[in-house]
Design a protein around this motif. Structure first.
Motif, mmCIF file in Angstrom:
data_model
loop_
_atom_site.group_PDB
_atom_site.id
_atom_site.type_symbol
_atom_site.label_atom_id
_atom_site.label_comp_id
_atom_site.label_asym_id
_atom_site.label_seq_id
_atom_site.Cartn_x
_atom_site.Cartn_y
_atom_site.Cartn_z
ATOM 1 N N SER A 157 81.474 15.703 9.669
ATOM 2 C CA SER A 157 80.056 15.865 9.329
ATOM 3 C C SER A 157 79.314 14.538 9.225
ATOM 4 C CB SER A 157 79.917 16.625 8.005
ATOM 5 O OG SER A 157 80.544 15.912 6.946
ATOM 6 N N ASN A 158 79.998 13.452 9.557
ATOM 7 C CA ASN A 158 79.394 12.124 9.466
ATOM 8 C C ASN A 158 78.821 11.730 10.838
ATOM 9 O OD1 ASN A 158 78.757 9.417 9.133
ATOM 10 N ND2 ASN A 158 80.593 8.956 7.942
ATOM 11 N N PRO A 159 77.499 11.480 10.932
ATOM 12 C CA PRO A 159 76.899 11.115 12.222
ATOM 13 C C PRO A 159 77.499 9.861 12.845
ATOM 14 C CG PRO A 159 75.202 11.656 10.612
ATOM 15 C CD PRO A 159 76.497 11.581 9.861
ATOM 16 N N TYR B 191 72.603 13.890 15.729
ATOM 17 C CA TYR B 191 73.699 14.763 15.330
ATOM 18 C C TYR B 191 73.216 16.199 15.113
ATOM 19 C CZ TYR B 191 77.429 16.659 12.340
ATOM 20 O OH TYR B 191 78.413 17.442 11.796
ATOM 21 N N ASP B 192 72.040 16.351 14.512
ATOM 22 C CA ASP B 192 71.511 17.678 14.202
ATOM 23 C C ASP B 192 70.862 18.358 15.406
ATOM 24 O OD1 ASP B 192 72.324 17.456 11.572
ATOM 25 O OD2 ASP B 192 70.392 16.667 10.880
ATOM 26 N N ASN B 193 70.515 17.584 16.430
ATOM 27 C CA ASN B 193 69.833 18.132 17.602
ATOM 28 C C ASN B 193 70.853 18.739 18.564
ATOM 29 O OD1 ASN B 193 68.293 18.679 19.887
ATOM 30 N ND2 ASN B 193 67.103 16.794 19.739
ATOM 31 N N THR B 194 70.828 20.052 18.709
ATOM 32 C CA THR B 194 71.813 20.745 19.558
ATOM 33 C C THR B 194 71.637 20.422 21.042
ATOM 34 O OG1 THR B 194 70.356 22.676 19.654
ATOM 35 C CG2 THR B 194 72.061 22.655 17.942
ATOM 36 N N TYR C 262 76.743 9.586 21.289
ATOM 37 C CA TYR C 262 75.648 10.475 21.687
ATOM 38 C C TYR C 262 75.067 10.061 23.036
ATOM 39 C CZ TYR C 262 75.898 11.316 16.653
ATOM 40 O OH TYR C 262 76.342 11.594 15.380
ATOM 41 N N TRP D 291 70.395 8.429 13.731
ATOM 42 C CA TRP D 291 71.651 8.990 14.233
ATOM 43 C C TRP D 291 71.856 10.418 13.734
ATOM 44 C CZ3 TRP D 291 73.634 6.614 18.169
ATOM 45 C CH2 TRP D 291 73.476 5.230 18.308
ATOM 46 N N ARG D 292 71.402 10.709 12.527
ATOM 47 C CA ARG D 292 71.544 12.063 11.998
ATOM 48 C C ARG D 292 70.681 13.045 12.792
ATOM 49 N NH1 ARG D 292 73.992 14.271 8.022
ATOM 50 N NH2 ARG D 292 74.534 12.285 7.039
ATOM 51 N N LYS D 293 69.513 12.591 13.249
ATOM 52 C CA LYS D 293 68.666 13.455 14.081
ATOM 53 C C LYS D 293 69.361 13.784 15.389
ATOM 54 C CE LYS D 293 64.096 12.355 12.249
ATOM 55 N NZ LYS D 293 62.743 11.834 12.527
#
Length: 256
Positions: free
Chosen positions: A173-175, A154-157, A180, A150-152
Motif C-alpha cells: 500500500s506504499n506508493p 498509485y490511486d489512479n487506475t 509508474y 506519487w500517491r495520485k
C-alpha cells in the motif's frame, strides 16, 4: 444593524461541499502541454539524466529591457539572472535496471530532484515518463509534497503500475514501492523541443545584435567571453548554472 456593504449569506452544507470541491480543482490544476506551448515554454534536455522547462520569451524580454549601460556588466558577471525567472521547472533522475516481484527486469528512471514554479510541478513527471520511454520511480527519501504526487499515480487506475524490488519490504500500500508509467495524451515532446530550439535561436540573434552595438566599448577579452555566450553550448551552460542557483536558493526544499 449591519454596516453598509456587508452581505449575509445563508450557506448550506451542500453549498460548502460544492465550493470546497471547486476550489480544490482550481488550485490543483496543473499545466498541460497546450498551456506550455502557448506560454512559449520549451523543453531543454541538457544531459542524459536531466531536463528543464524554460520560458524563452521571458528571457528575451528581460534582455531586451536591459539598457546598454548595464548590459556589459550583465554579460561579464551576471548573465544567469536573465534566465533565473525564466526556468519554470527542472527534474533530474538516475536510469536503472529494476526487477519486479516476479524477477522480470525492466528499465526505470528514479527521480533524484524535481523543482518547479507553481502549476508546473506535476507535468515534470509526465514529461520524464515520455522522455525516458519507460517507468518512473520515486527516490526512497521524498518530501510530503512529492509523496502526494506519487500517491495520485498509485490511486489512479489508468496509470500503469509495476511492482519493484522494494514492494515486499516497503508494503503493497506504499506508493514508493512501485514504478509508474503516467501518460498525458496532450503532451507534445517534439513541440516542446521545437519551442526550445526557436527560443535559443531568437536569444542568440538578440545577443548578437546587442554585442555588435557594444563592440566599441568592450576589450578583446570581454568580447571573446561574450561571444562564447552566442553558441548553443554556451547558452545551455548558462541555463544549467541558472537552474542550480535558482532552484538551489528559492527552491532549496526540492521535491524528489
Amino acid at each position: 444593524m449591519l454596516a453598509p456593504g456587508v452581505l449575509v449569506f445563508h450557506v448550506t452544507a451542500g453549498y460548502l461541499s460544492i465550493m470546497s470541491n471547486l476550489m480544490q480543482i482550481l488550485f490543483e490544476r496543473r499545466k498541460t502541454s497546450n498551456d506550455l506551448l502557448s506560454d512559449g515554454v520549451g523543453l531543454v534536455l541538457y544531459s542524459e539524466e536531466s531536463l528543464m522547462l524554460v520560458d524563452f520569451n521571458k528571457a528575451i524580454l528581460q534582455l531586451a529591457n536591459t539598457p546598454d549601460s548595464k548590459l556589459l556588466s550583465l554579460l561579464n558577471y551576471d548573465m544567469e539572472t536573465v534566465f533565473e525567472s525564466s526556468i519554470v521547472g527542472t527534474i533530474t533522475w538516475k536510469n536503472v535496471q529494476e526487477e519486479d516481484e516476479g524477477g522480470n527486469s525492466f528499465q526505470a528512471a528514479v527521480v533524484a530532484t524535481s523543482a518547479a514554479q507553481k502549476g508546473y510541478g506535476p507535468i515534470m513527471y509526465f514529461i520524464l515518463a515520455e522522455v525516458s520511454k519507460g517507468y518512473i520511480m520515486p527516490d526512497t527519501q521524498i518530501s510530503k509534497q512529492a509523496l502526494a504526487v506519487w500517491r495520485k499515480f498509485y490511486d489512479n487506475t489508468k496509470v500503469p503500475v509495476r511492482s519493484t524490488s522494494r514492494t515486499p519490504n516497503w508494503g503493497a500500500s506504499n506508493p514508493v514501492s512501485y514504478a509508474y508509467k503516467p501518460r498525458d495524451p496532450s503532451l507534445s515532446i517534439p513541440g516542446l523541443k521545437e519551442e526550445a530550439s526557436i527560443g535559443l535561436k531568437d536569444l542568440q540573434e538578440q545577443l548578437q545584435e546587442r554585442l555588435e552595438a557594444l563592440q566599441g566599448k568592450m576589450d578583446a577579452y570581454q568580447l571573446k567571453d561574450a561571444k562564447e555566450l552566442l553558441t548553443k553550448k554556451g547558452l545551455l551552460a548558462l541555463l544549467r548554472n541558472s537552474a542550480s542557483r535558482f532552484f538551489g536558493g528559492q527552491y532549496a526544499n526540492r521535491q524528489r
